[in-house]
Motif scaffolding. Structure first.
Motif, PDB file in Angstrom:
ATOM      1  N   THR A  70     -26.085 102.629  51.993  1.00 56.95           N
ATOM      2  CA  THR A  70     -24.804 102.033  52.381  1.00 56.95           C
ATOM      3  C   THR A  70     -23.968 103.019  53.182  1.00 56.95           C
ATOM      4  O   THR A  70     -23.373 102.651  54.197  1.00 56.95           O
ATOM      5  CB  THR A  70     -24.040 101.569  51.132  1.00 56.95           C
ATOM      6  OG1 THR A  70     -24.859 100.650  50.402  1.00 56.95           O
ATOM      7  CG2 THR A  70     -22.741 100.891  51.510  1.00 56.95           C
ATOM      8  N   SER A  71     -23.919 104.265  52.758  1.00 56.58           N
ATOM      9  CA  SER A  71     -23.132 105.253  53.495  1.00 56.58           C
ATOM     10  C   SER A  71     -23.722 105.503  54.876  1.00 56.58           C
ATOM     11  O   SER A  71     -22.985 105.725  55.838  1.00 56.58           O
ATOM     12  CB  SER A  71     -23.037 106.560  52.705  1.00 56.58           C
ATOM     13  OG  SER A  71     -24.295 107.179  52.616  1.00 56.58           O
ATOM     14  N   ARG A  72     -25.047 105.451  54.988  1.00 62.86           N
ATOM     15  CA  ARG A  72     -25.670 105.631  56.307  1.00 62.86           C
ATOM     16  C   ARG A  72     -25.263 104.494  57.238  1.00 62.86           C
ATOM     17  O   ARG A  72     -24.910 104.708  58.391  1.00 62.86           O
ATOM     18  CB  ARG A  72     -27.189 105.677  56.178  1.00 62.86           C
ATOM     19  CG  ARG A  72     -27.892 105.896  57.516  1.00 62.86           C
ATOM     20  CD  ARG A  72     -29.378 106.030  57.335  1.00 62.86           C
ATOM     21  NE  ARG A  72     -29.977 104.840  56.787  1.00 62.86           N
ATOM     22  CZ  ARG A  72     -30.569 103.896  57.533  1.00 62.86           C
ATOM     23  NH1 ARG A  72     -30.605 104.008  58.833  1.00 62.86           N
ATOM     24  NH2 ARG A  72     -31.106 102.850  56.960  1.00 62.86           N
ATOM     25  N   LEU A  95     -22.550 102.597  56.973  1.00 64.82           N
ATOM     26  CA  LEU A  95     -21.123 102.709  57.266  1.00 64.82           C
ATOM     27  C   LEU A  95     -20.863 103.783  58.315  1.00 64.82           C
ATOM     28  O   LEU A  95     -20.029 103.587  59.206  1.00 64.82           O
ATOM     29  CB  LEU A  95     -20.344 103.001  55.994  1.00 64.82           C
ATOM     30  CG  LEU A  95     -20.195 101.831  55.018  1.00 64.82           C
ATOM     31  CD1 LEU A  95     -19.506 102.289  53.748  1.00 64.82           C
ATOM     32  CD2 LEU A  95     -19.445 100.690  55.662  1.00 64.82           C
ATOM     33  N   SER A  96     -21.556 104.914  58.210  1.00 68.54           N
ATOM     34  CA  SER A  96     -21.340 105.968  59.195  1.00 68.54           C
ATOM     35  C   SER A  96     -21.823 105.537  60.576  1.00 68.54           C
ATOM     36  O   SER A  96     -21.201 105.866  61.585  1.00 68.54           O
ATOM     37  CB  SER A  96     -22.025 107.267  58.764  1.00 68.54           C
ATOM     38  OG  SER A  96     -23.427 107.105  58.754  1.00 68.54           O
ATOM     39  N   GLU A  97     -22.928 104.775  60.627  1.00 69.67           N
ATOM     40  CA  GLU A  97     -23.395 104.258  61.914  1.00 69.67           C
ATOM     41  C   GLU A  97     -22.400 103.257  62.486  1.00 69.67           C
ATOM     42  O   GLU A  97     -22.134 103.260  63.692  1.00 69.67           O
ATOM     43  CB  GLU A  97     -24.765 103.609  61.762  1.00 69.67           C
ATOM     44  CG  GLU A  97     -25.884 104.582  61.528  1.00 69.67           C
ATOM     45  CD  GLU A  97     -27.200 103.891  61.219  1.00 69.67           C
ATOM     46  OE1 GLU A  97     -27.219 102.635  61.140  1.00 69.67           O
ATOM     47  OE2 GLU A  97     -28.196 104.602  61.057  1.00 69.67           O
ATOM     48  N   ASP A  98     -21.831 102.392  61.646  1.00 71.56           N
ATOM     49  CA  ASP A  98     -20.858 101.406  62.110  1.00 71.56           C
ATOM     50  C   ASP A  98     -19.589 102.084  62.614  1.00 71.56           C
ATOM     51  O   ASP A  98     -19.021 101.681  63.626  1.00 71.56           O
ATOM     52  CB  ASP A  98     -20.517 100.418  61.003  1.00 71.56           C
ATOM     53  CG  ASP A  98     -21.678  99.498  60.664  1.00 71.56           C
ATOM     54  OD1 ASP A  98     -22.630  99.420  61.473  1.00 71.56           O
ATOM     55  OD2 ASP A  98     -21.633  98.869  59.590  1.00 71.56           O
ATOM     56  N   ILE A  99     -19.143 103.114  61.895  1.00 74.24           N
ATOM     57  CA  ILE A  99     -17.934 103.827  62.314  1.00 74.24           C
ATOM     58  C   ILE A  99     -18.185 104.551  63.621  1.00 74.24           C
ATOM     59  O   ILE A  99     -17.345 104.512  64.532  1.00 74.24           O
ATOM     60  CB  ILE A  99     -17.471 104.786  61.204  1.00 74.24           C
ATOM     61  CG1 ILE A  99     -16.938 103.984  60.020  1.00 74.24           C
ATOM     62  CG2 ILE A  99     -16.423 105.760  61.712  1.00 74.24           C
ATOM     63  CD1 ILE A  99     -16.663 104.805  58.781  1.00 74.24           C
ATOM     64  N   ALA A 100     -19.345 105.195  63.741  1.00 73.61           N
ATOM     65  CA  ALA A 100     -19.668 105.894  64.987  1.00 73.61           C
ATOM     66  C   ALA A 100     -19.758 104.917  66.151  1.00 73.61           C
ATOM     67  O   ALA A 100     -19.291 105.204  67.255  1.00 73.61           O
ATOM     68  CB  ALA A 100     -20.978 106.655  64.832  1.00 73.61           C
ATOM     69  N   GLN A 101     -20.324 103.751  65.900  1.00 71.38           N
ATOM     70  CA  GLN A 101     -20.427 102.748  66.946  1.00 71.38           C
ATOM     71  C   GLN A 101     -19.041 102.220  67.321  1.00 71.38           C
ATOM     72  O   GLN A 101     -18.752 102.002  68.497  1.00 71.38           O
ATOM     73  CB  GLN A 101     -21.316 101.600  66.494  1.00 71.38           C
ATOM     74  CG  GLN A 101     -21.556 100.568  67.564  1.00 71.38           C
ATOM     75  CD  GLN A 101     -22.451  99.448  67.066  1.00 71.38           C
ATOM     76  OE1 GLN A 101     -22.706  99.317  65.872  1.00 71.38           O
ATOM     77  NE2 GLN A 101     -22.928  98.627  67.980  1.00 71.38           N
ATOM     78  N   ALA A 102     -18.156 102.040  66.364  1.00 74.20           N
ATOM     79  CA  ALA A 102     -16.807 101.553  66.655  1.00 74.20           C
ATOM     80  C   ALA A 102     -16.050 102.561  67.500  1.00 74.20           C
ATOM     81  O   ALA A 102     -15.355 102.189  68.446  1.00 74.20           O
ATOM     82  CB  ALA A 102     -16.052 101.278  65.361  1.00 74.20           C
ATOM     83  N   PHE A 103     -16.172 103.848  67.174  1.00 75.08           N
ATOM     84  CA  PHE A 103     -15.481 104.860  67.968  1.00 75.08           C
ATOM     85  C   PHE A 103     -16.076 104.981  69.367  1.00 75.08           C
ATOM     86  O   PHE A 103     -15.361 105.196  70.330  1.00 75.08           O
ATOM     87  CB  PHE A 103     -15.503 106.219  67.267  1.00 75.08           C
ATOM     88  CG  PHE A 103     -14.462 106.348  66.197  1.00 75.08           C
ATOM     89  CD1 PHE A 103     -13.121 106.169  66.485  1.00 75.08           C
ATOM     90  CD2 PHE A 103     -14.824 106.639  64.895  1.00 75.08           C
ATOM     91  CE1 PHE A 103     -12.163 106.281  65.501  1.00 75.08           C
ATOM     92  CE2 PHE A 103     -13.881 106.743  63.895  1.00 75.08           C
ATOM     93  CZ  PHE A 103     -12.536 106.561  64.199  1.00 75.08           C
ATOM     94  N   SER A 104     -17.376 104.815  69.494  1.00 71.19           N
ATOM     95  CA  SER A 104     -17.981 104.904  70.818  1.00 71.19           C
ATOM     96  C   SER A 104     -17.570 103.709  71.674  1.00 71.19           C
ATOM     97  O   SER A 104     -17.360 103.833  72.865  1.00 71.19           O
ATOM     98  CB  SER A 104     -19.502 105.005  70.725  1.00 71.19           C
ATOM     99  OG  SER A 104     -20.049 103.806  70.223  1.00 71.19           O
ATOM    100  N   GLN A 105     -17.427 102.530  71.058  1.00 75.19           N
ATOM    101  CA  GLN A 105     -16.963 101.369  71.803  1.00 75.19           C
ATOM    102  C   GLN A 105     -15.502 101.533  72.184  1.00 75.19           C
ATOM    103  O   GLN A 105     -15.092 101.152  73.270  1.00 75.19           O
ATOM    104  CB  GLN A 105     -17.147 100.101  70.984  1.00 75.19           C
ATOM    105  CG  GLN A 105     -18.576  99.670  70.851  1.00 75.19           C
ATOM    106  CD  GLN A 105     -18.730  98.454  69.951  1.00 75.19           C
ATOM    107  OE1 GLN A 105     -17.774  98.012  69.334  1.00 75.19           O
ATOM    108  NE2 GLN A 105     -19.940  97.933  69.869  1.00 75.19           N
ATOM    109  N   GLN A 106     -14.707 102.125  71.297  1.00 74.59           N
ATOM    110  CA  GLN A 106     -13.303 102.337  71.594  1.00 74.59           C
ATOM    111  C   GLN A 106     -13.157 103.314  72.747  1.00 74.59           C
ATOM    112  O   GLN A 106     -12.327 103.134  73.623  1.00 74.59           O
ATOM    113  CB  GLN A 106     -12.581 102.868  70.358  1.00 74.59           C
ATOM    114  CG  GLN A 106     -11.093 102.986  70.530  1.00 74.59           C
ATOM    115  CD  GLN A 106     -10.424 103.521  69.264  1.00 74.59           C
ATOM    116  OE1 GLN A 106     -11.070 104.132  68.428  1.00 74.59           O
ATOM    117  NE2 GLN A 106      -9.145 103.286  69.156  1.00 74.59           N
ATOM    118  N   LYS A 107     -13.962 104.347  72.777  1.00 76.21           N
ATOM    119  CA  LYS A 107     -13.922 105.316  73.863  1.00 76.21           C
ATOM    120  C   LYS A 107     -14.296 104.642  75.180  1.00 76.21           C
ATOM    121  O   LYS A 107     -13.700 104.895  76.202  1.00 76.21           O
ATOM    122  CB  LYS A 107     -14.876 106.471  73.564  1.00 76.21           C
ATOM    123  CG  LYS A 107     -14.826 107.579  74.562  1.00 76.21           C
ATOM    124  CD  LYS A 107     -15.750 108.721  74.170  1.00 76.21           C
ATOM    125  CE  LYS A 107     -15.695 109.823  75.192  1.00 76.21           C
ATOM    126  NZ  LYS A 107     -16.615 110.903  74.857  1.00 76.21           N
TER     127      LYS A 107
END
Length: 120
Positions: free
Chosen positions: A98-100, A102-114
């Motif tokens: 689950t943490s893996r 979540l970390s992938e989702d968060i990283a993807q959200a920040f990359s999309q935001q950038k």
């Protein structure tokens, strides 16, 4: 084809297959064969599949199957502490997966935001 490549091409990890077979044999009252496959599944998990846990979700299935197979094999002689240890291990593996994600989702959200900020 090498043995490792063949093992990785199976639909389930080798430990999950062995533990699933142990569960089926326990339900069919073949306790001895079930214990042999349970032991093989645990050894397969420790030796091969635990190292692959962060590569694919399918490697997280074995602890849950071990939690199901042990009480089915042990029956009335099932030790509560062993069952608790298996449940705790399955929970830890679930939390790791689950943490893996979540970390992938968060990283993807920040990359999309950038990417959005760069377009603006």
């Amino acid at each position: 084809m090498h043995i490792k490549a063949r093992l990785h091409s199976l639909p389930l990890p080798i430990s999950a297959i062995a533990l699933l077979a142990a569960l089926v044999l326990a339900n069919l009252d073949y306790q001895t064969a079930g214990w042999v496959l349970f032991g093989a599944g645990i050894i397969g998990w420790v030796r091969f599949d635990a190292k692959q846990l962060l590569k694919a979700d399918r490697y997280g299935l074995s602890p849950a199957l071990a939690l199901l197979a042990y009480p089915a094999l042990a029956g009335d002689q099932a030790n509560v502490s062993i069952t608790f240890a298996l449940a705790l291990h399955a929970l830890v593996v679930f939390l790791i997966l689950t943490s893996r994600h979540l970390s992938e989702d968060i990283a993807q959200a920040f990359s999309q935001q950038k990417g959005i900020n760069q377009r603006i």
